[in-house]
Design an enzyme around this catalytic site. Structure first.
Site, PDB file in Angstrom:
ATOM      1  N   ARG A  76       0.747  -1.157   0.020  1.00  0.00           N
ATOM      2  CA  ARG A  76       0.010  -0.037  -0.153  1.00  0.00           C
ATOM      3  C   ARG A  76       0.870   1.205   0.015  1.00  0.00           C
ATOM      4  O   ARG A  76       0.614   2.158  -0.529  1.00  0.00           O
ATOM      5  CB  ARG A  76      -0.929  -0.009   1.161  1.00  0.00           C
ATOM      6  CG  ARG A  76      -1.747   1.495   1.415  1.00  0.00           C
ATOM      7  CD  ARG A  76      -3.018   1.251   2.192  1.00  0.00           C
ATOM      8  NE  ARG A  76      -3.131   0.394   3.274  1.00  0.00           N
ATOM      9  CZ  ARG A  76      -2.536   0.492   4.501  1.00  0.00           C
ATOM     10  NH1 ARG A  76      -1.716   1.681   4.495  1.00  0.00           N
ATOM     11  NH2 ARG A  76      -2.505  -0.345   5.325  1.00  0.00           N
ATOM     12  N   TYR A 106     -15.913  17.968 -16.119  1.00  0.00           N
ATOM     13  CA  TYR A 106     -16.226  16.808 -15.928  1.00  0.00           C
ATOM     14  C   TYR A 106     -17.406  16.655 -14.817  1.00  0.00           C
ATOM     15  O   TYR A 106     -17.125  17.044 -13.635  1.00  0.00           O
ATOM     16  CB  TYR A 106     -14.914  15.738 -15.660  1.00  0.00           C
ATOM     17  CG  TYR A 106     -15.557  14.485 -15.536  1.00  0.00           C
ATOM     18  CD1 TYR A 106     -15.947  13.858 -16.625  1.00  0.00           C
ATOM     19  CD2 TYR A 106     -15.496  13.674 -14.262  1.00  0.00           C
ATOM     20  CE1 TYR A 106     -16.241  12.316 -16.590  1.00  0.00           C
ATOM     21  CE2 TYR A 106     -15.645  12.457 -14.196  1.00  0.00           C
ATOM     22  CZ  TYR A 106     -15.973  11.756 -15.305  1.00  0.00           C
ATOM     23  OH  TYR A 106     -16.633  10.390 -15.037  1.00  0.00           O
ATOM     24  N   ASP A 157      -6.833  19.719 -14.247  1.00  0.00           N
ATOM     25  CA  ASP A 157      -6.889  18.485 -14.700  1.00  0.00           C
ATOM     26  C   ASP A 157      -6.732  18.366 -16.183  1.00  0.00           C
ATOM     27  O   ASP A 157      -7.423  19.128 -17.161  1.00  0.00           O
ATOM     28  CB  ASP A 157      -8.621  18.211 -14.428  1.00  0.00           C
ATOM     29  CG  ASP A 157      -9.243  16.713 -15.061  1.00  0.00           C
ATOM     30  OD1 ASP A 157      -8.415  16.104 -15.968  1.00  0.00           O
ATOM     31  OD2 ASP A 157     -10.034  16.327 -14.586  1.00  0.00           O
ATOM     32  N   LYS A 183      -7.904   7.625 -19.836  1.00  0.00           N
ATOM     33  CA  LYS A 183      -8.357   8.191 -20.861  1.00  0.00           C
ATOM     34  C   LYS A 183      -6.920   8.093 -21.777  1.00  0.00           C
ATOM     35  O   LYS A 183      -6.494   7.048 -22.068  1.00  0.00           O
ATOM     36  CB  LYS A 183      -8.697   9.692 -20.848  1.00  0.00           C
ATOM     37  CG  LYS A 183      -9.719   9.672 -19.562  1.00  0.00           C
ATOM     38  CD  LYS A 183     -10.983   9.118 -20.004  1.00  0.00           C
ATOM     39  CE  LYS A 183     -12.208   9.073 -18.678  1.00  0.00           C
ATOM     40  NZ  LYS A 183     -12.344  10.201 -18.136  1.00  0.00           N
TER      41      LYS A 183
END
Ligand code: PLP
Length: 379
Positions: A45, A97, A169, A194
């Site tokens: 982790r 978005y 972003d 993406k």
């Protein structure tokens, strides 16, 4: 080193086998060489060698000092919103978005953070919106889905003059075309799903900081370690594989997108084309200045909502699907898909309506894509 080279080689180091492909370390935990000693890896982790190699590669591409690879774009944006505290005011691009708007309005506003949406293409207007408690400015440029361009450099100066963070972003362009940190932004986030992935087979996100010693970077470090939103080793390995072809993919996508945008402009059924690579786009010059390319996303409006739905039904090669950035061309109907939960008021302000279609241009032969659009528009 040039981006094309960085994308292929990243920070790959040969291990004892000489493997060209980065080894995939599917290990949740790591043996300590002795008491009080560590190989640098203790528990998955906190750090995993495959994920580390990916994070370093993306940090280099974005010209940032530190990157975290997480399980989705929303997981990255979630980390960003956790940097704010009750009483803080955060400004966001009004064309954004839909998932980001949902996370802000429906989750974080419950914790006393105030969000305000503004047309960030207008720097003067943004300046007027700053208050003493404004701690962040979150933008998309080009924005989703109206393809509006905001001035990263001017907005970073404005944010810093007000002791606020500028977060960009960068999903729509990828670092191959645009490097917001080099223009003054503090944090870049990505839906790695993406362009960075490019093959529609991984859900991933990235958060990159300009300064690894900043309070924001330290807070992100603590959050990632404490909450565990990390990307799995296998997905990290797939993303490393994807990065190798980032440049060739996005250059081809942008070339196809420009040809399609020009073609769409000439169609009688198309009333508007939103692509920043068209010289009559209001953001064309700014985009040409602050980025190396115009990207592969083209939004357009047709004469009626019925025609929009008809086009979606008639397409054969281009798939009617959400998402973007992959090698396969996809057509999205933002009003019912990516922006379904957008408040009415924001839809009205940005002009996102039932006639709007958003095309993510792939790497297919552009003549085949145009032929498909043509038969669908005429049908
Ligand atoms: C898809 C997308 C996101 C969300 O990313 P996920 O990987 O789907 O969680 C955020 N911002 C933009 C611009 C996007 O297109």
């Amino acid at each position: 080193m040039q981006d094309f080279t960085l994308e292929v080689h990243g920070c790959h180091e040969y291990d004892r086998t000489g493997a060209i492909s980065e080894p995939l370390y599917m290990s949740a935990t790591f043996r300590h060489p002795g008491f009080g000693r560590s190989t640098g890896y203790d528990y998955g982790r906190v750090a995993n060698p495959t994920r580390d190699t990916l994070e370093q590669a993306v940090a280099m591409l974005e010209q940032g000092q530190r990157c975290w690879a997480v399980s989705s774009g929303m997981a990255a944006i979630n980390l960003v919103l956790k940097l704010f505290s009750p009483g803080d005011h955060v400004l966001l691009s009004e064309d954004l978005y839909g998932g980001t708007v949902r996370l802000a309005n429906e989750v974080y506003s419950r914790y006393g953070i105030e969000f305000e949406y503004v047309d960030t293409t207008d720097t003067k207007l943004v300046e007027e919106k700053f208050r003493p408690e404004t701690k962040g400015l979150f933008i998309e440029t080009p924005s989703n889905p109206m393809m509006l361009i905001s001035d990263i450099q001017a907005l970073s100066r404005l944010a810093h003059a007000n002791d606020a963070l500028l977060i960009v972003d960068n999903t729509f362009l990828s670092p191959h075309f645009q490097k917001p940190l080099s223009l003054g932004a503090d944090i870049v986030v990505h839906s790695g799903t993406k362009y960075l992935c490019g093959h529609n087979d991984v859900i991933a996100g990235f958060l990159v900081v300009a300064d690894k010693e900043s309070a924001a970077a330290k807070q992100v470090e603590l959050l990632v370690k404490s909450e565990g939103p990390n990307l799995s080793a296998f997905d990290a390995w797939l993303m490393l594989r994807s990065l190798k072809t980032l440049g060739v993919r996005v250059e081809k996508q942008a070339e196809n997108a420009l040809a399609i945008a020009r073609w769409l402009q000439k169609q009688p059924q198309v009333t508007a084309v939103y692509y920043p690579g068209l010289p009559d786009h209001p953001g064309y010059e700014l985009q040409a200045r602050q980025a190396k390319g115009f990207g592969g996303m083209v939004s357009f409006k047709v004469t009626s909502a019925d025609l929009a739905k008809n086009v979606l039904a008639k397409l054969k090669l281009i798939a009617f699907a959400e998402s973007l950035g992959g090698v396969e061309s996809l057509l999205t109907y933002p009003l019912a898909q990516t922006h379904a939960e957008m408040p009415q008021e924001l839809l009205k302000r940005t002009g996102l309506d039932d006639k709007l279609l958003r095309l993510s241009v792939g790497i297919e032969a552009v003549s085949d894509l145009i032929a498909d659009l043509q038969q669908a528009l005429e049908g």
